[in-house]
Design a protein around this motif. Structure first.
Motif: not given
Ligand code: ADP
Ligand code: ZN
Length: 731
Positions: A448, A451, A468
């Protein structure tokens, strides 16, 4: 500093620790504590709750603004509730205005009047009951599901039905065919009478527990009801509620998630009908206001709800129950970070009523409270029926390869159980197709952007997703850097389901995870199909662990136990043990023995061994001993300062300064950190934490208060987002 006969202290929903003082300038007496007023605030006006009639104020006379407008004729928050809210604000170091706001339905936070309208409800006609028992007419799947939902209950509110996916159109169609009828709930007087299934004799364990509970029917007493899955805990709740109801008193029953416990709500409705209201986050503001109003007026004798229902009004309280008391969802993880379980105990104490914490896998905190004599332990060690506990078996993944997450010995077990006409549950705590999209050429997995997390492959939607933060991109198998065909590594619910469908093309294999249940009505449909026996294998995430009762499931497989075995959080072992025991509890009920198969790379791990060789109690003793040695809760108290910012450096500067100020202030408090959060970068922000640990609660809170005072003068607080988390559920 000034005195005034007419001071009022008002909680306004802003991030300010205390209430705001005004002088009452309206007609008559000061508005009662617990009632709403309109106060001038800044350049505008706000609605607030009077929380006190103070004798003096810190404000200078000239600075006190007048308030002359009330909304309610009397208090809408009882003194007792206001007390617990103030206690919560103090204990969790959260602004009183925001705490009070949390306790009120949204419509009451504004200036609206308390609503008192009721819902339309639906019930089966005689013809409908006939159809449910012995279907003669052909109904579509959705109409059939609605009919079955109604068959299990005396009547269901239209809102409740629509939340479970029964669109009005289906009800109307069923009504046209004469199977259901609508009526105004207001027409039906509150049903105080209870209907009890005939011939249900309590087991001797149940009778003993109930007797112990009834012996303390007056005044505060705290109980931990530790009963294995299927041991008849819910039946005890029902009997207790019934007795409390007979005395004209209310019960508050907290549950982790309403959506996942339709069976419990069904059983409660069957017994208590209209005396029940349900409070949870999926209600519309109006529904919430109505339910709240019914609890407030005492019309609702049984209030069932999730976390925030711990703040429900209970003018005639007689009993508080917290079901699945170990469940992490009782702790709010942002904003007002309270524990509904702990506040339930505090509230019961103030109310002077019994509180029952129930679980098949009690939290170590609660077990320790039993040891220290604060709670009384009631045990239901045996299942109802002849089945006995399930047999556990470990499969060593070092010795057995898996195909899409399934090892050969597990597949053989699945085959055997299906062959006997039984059902299988498979637990894997990952949704999606594969938890990583890996390029063998570049040797990297796609991450990501925001994240420290890998993107999960979702083949159904053709996307990759960060679990997340929710970031989503289109799924492209070719590596963007080198063009090599990438592979999905590991297995999630989608992949396991696909594999099983190819192995058993003629059987019904379903998936239960949040991707499925985000569709309206899908959860109910999946559960119905399992309950009816149409589904042979159900593959699911954590959702499987909640209290469903599936009589024909005899095999439970835990596909990957290892994720919970290692990590930094001191609660990880407890959580894993709870998950395994809870999911295992779905195997074999009544007269069918069950089998639980756990796949692991670490078959010698002491946690797994203690669960297998003995039981949850043995595990808990071991785990408590470890906590004692390491001085973790429940043998110490924790407060965590959490901070986040787009620049990592700011987080650490802030936490380091905090540490430097805190260190040495009180030798009893250990200051640990700062350290990065377990996933340091999240949603594009860096996160860090500083831990306070102390054997005495008071010393810890005194230091937290001092630091909050200190922080008020800091300019750094503008450059980071920070929060204090008391009794954190996770580190
Ligand atoms: P738990 O809440 O501990 O999982 P339940 O109360 O749901 O257990 O009971 C499990 C099953 O056994 C339910 O179907 C329930 O109706 C049934 N049951 C509970 N108590 C008795 C009893 N005394 N006699 C017969 N059946 C019972
Ligand atoms: Zn992300």
């Amino acid at each position: 500093m000034s005195d005034d006969e007419n001071l009022i202290r008002v909680a306004v929903a802003v991030p300010h620790a205390e209430g705001f003082d005004y002088v009452w300038a309206g007609a008559g007496e000061r508005p009662a504590v617990g009632s709403r007023v309109r106060v001038p605030f800044g350049r505008g006006e706000r609605v607030g709750i009077v929380i006190e009639h103070p004798a003096t104020t810190k404000l200078a006379r000239a600075k006190i603004r007048p308030c002359d407008s009330t909304i309610d004729a009397g208090p809408i928050i009882a003194t007792e509730l206001l007390d617990i809210l103030r206690f919560a604000a103090d204990y969790y170091h959260h602004p009183i205005g925001e705490v009070v706001k949390h306790a009120l339905p949204a419509s009451l936070r504004g200036g609206r009047a308390l609503a008192a309208t009721r819902d339309t409800a639906w019930r089966l006609t005689d013809l409908g009951r006939e159809q449910a028992r012995a279907p003669s007419a052909r109904l579509g799947i959705r109409q059939g599901a609605v009919l079955m939902a109604l068959a299990n209950e005396t009547s269901v509110g239209a809102r409740e039905l629509s939340r479970r996916g029964a669109a009005r159109a289906f009800l109307k169609r069923l009504a046209k065919r004469g199977f259901v009828e609508a009526f105004e709930l207001a027409d039906a007087p509150p049903r105080r009478s209870v209907s009890r299934p005939q011939g249900l004799e309590l087991t001797s364990d149940q009778a003993t527990a109930l007797e112990a509970l009834e012996a303390e029917a007056e005044g505060f007493a705290a109980f931990l009801l530790h009963g294995v899955t299927g041991s008849g805990k819910t039946e005890i709740f029902l009997r207790l509620i019934e007795k409390v109801l007979e005395r004209g008193r209310q019960t508050l029953l907290l549950v982790p998630e309403i959506g996942l416990t339709p069976q419990l709500v069904g059983r409660l409705r069957e017994r208590f009908g209209d005396a029940l209201v349900v409070l949870h986050s999926a209600l519309t503001p109006r529904e919430r206001a109505v339910a709240w109003g019914e609890a407030q007026s005492g019309e609702a004798m049984l209030v069932v709800g999730t976390r925030s229902a711990v703040f429900a009004p209970l003018p005639h309280a007689g009993l508080v129950i917290v079901d699945e008391e170990h469940d992490p969802s009782y702790k709010q993880q942002d904003g007002f970070r309270y524990s509904a379980r702990d506040l339930a105990v505090a509230r019961a104490r103030r109310l002077g009523v019994r509180v029952v914490l129930a679980s098949a896998t009690p939290s170590l905190e609660s077990l320790q409270n039993v040891s220290s004599g604060r709670y009384r332990l009631l045990r239901l060690p045996r299942r109802i029926g002849a089945a006995g506990p399930p047999a556990f078996r470990l499969i060593d993944l070092q010795k057995h390869a898996t195909r899409q997450g399934l090892s050969t010995p597990l597949l053989a077990s699945i085959d055997a159980h299906l062959g006997r006409g039984n059902q299988v549950l498979l637990f894997i705590n990952r949704r999606g197709f594969a938890p990583a999209l890996f390029c063998p050429q570049c040797n990297t997995a796609e991450e990501c952007d925001r994240c420290d997390a890998r993107m999960t492959v979702h083949a159904r939607t053709g996307s990759i997703l960060c679990h997340h933060c929710g970031s989503e991109r289109a799924l492209r198998w070719a590596c963007p850097r080198c063009g090599t065909e990438r592979i999905g590594v590991g297995a999630g619910t989608e992949r396991v389901t696909d594999e099983l469908r190819s192995l058993y093309p003629e059987r019904r294999i379903e998936r239960l995870d949040s991707d499925v249940t985000s569709r309206r009505g899908a959860l109910a449909a999946v559960l119905e199909n399992v309950a009816r026996g149409d589904t042979s294998i159900l593959v699911g995430t954590q959702m499987l662990t909640k209290g469903h009762d599936f009589p024909r499931v005899t095999l439970v497989g835990v596909l990957n136990a290892d994720q919970g075995l290692f990590g930094t959080d001191f609660r990880r072992n407890e959580r894993l043990a709870q998950t395994i025991v809870q999911v295992a509890g779905r195997a074999g009920r009544r007269d069918q023995p069950g089998e639980v198969v756990i796949q692991t790379h670490f078959p010698e791990h002491p946690l797994l061994r203690s669960l297998l060789d003995q039981d949850y109690t043995a595990f808990a003793e071991l785990a408590l001993e470890e906590r004692r040695r390491a001085s973790w809760p429940p043998f110490s108290h924790l407060a965590v300062w959490r901070a986040e910012a787009t620049q990592r450096q700011r987080v650490f500067e802030f936490l380091t300064k905090l540490r430097d100020h805190a260190t040495g202030q009180n030798v009893a408090v250990r200051v640990l950190g700062p350290a990065p959060a377990s996933m340091e970068r999240s949603r594009g922000r860096y996160r860090g934490q500083l831990l306070f640990e102390c054997g005495e609660r008071n010393a810890l809170h005194t230091l937290v208060t001092a630091m909050l005072e200190e922080l008020r003068q800091w300019r750094e607080t503008r450059r980071v987002r920070w929060a204090i988390d008391i009794d954190p559920a996770e580190l």
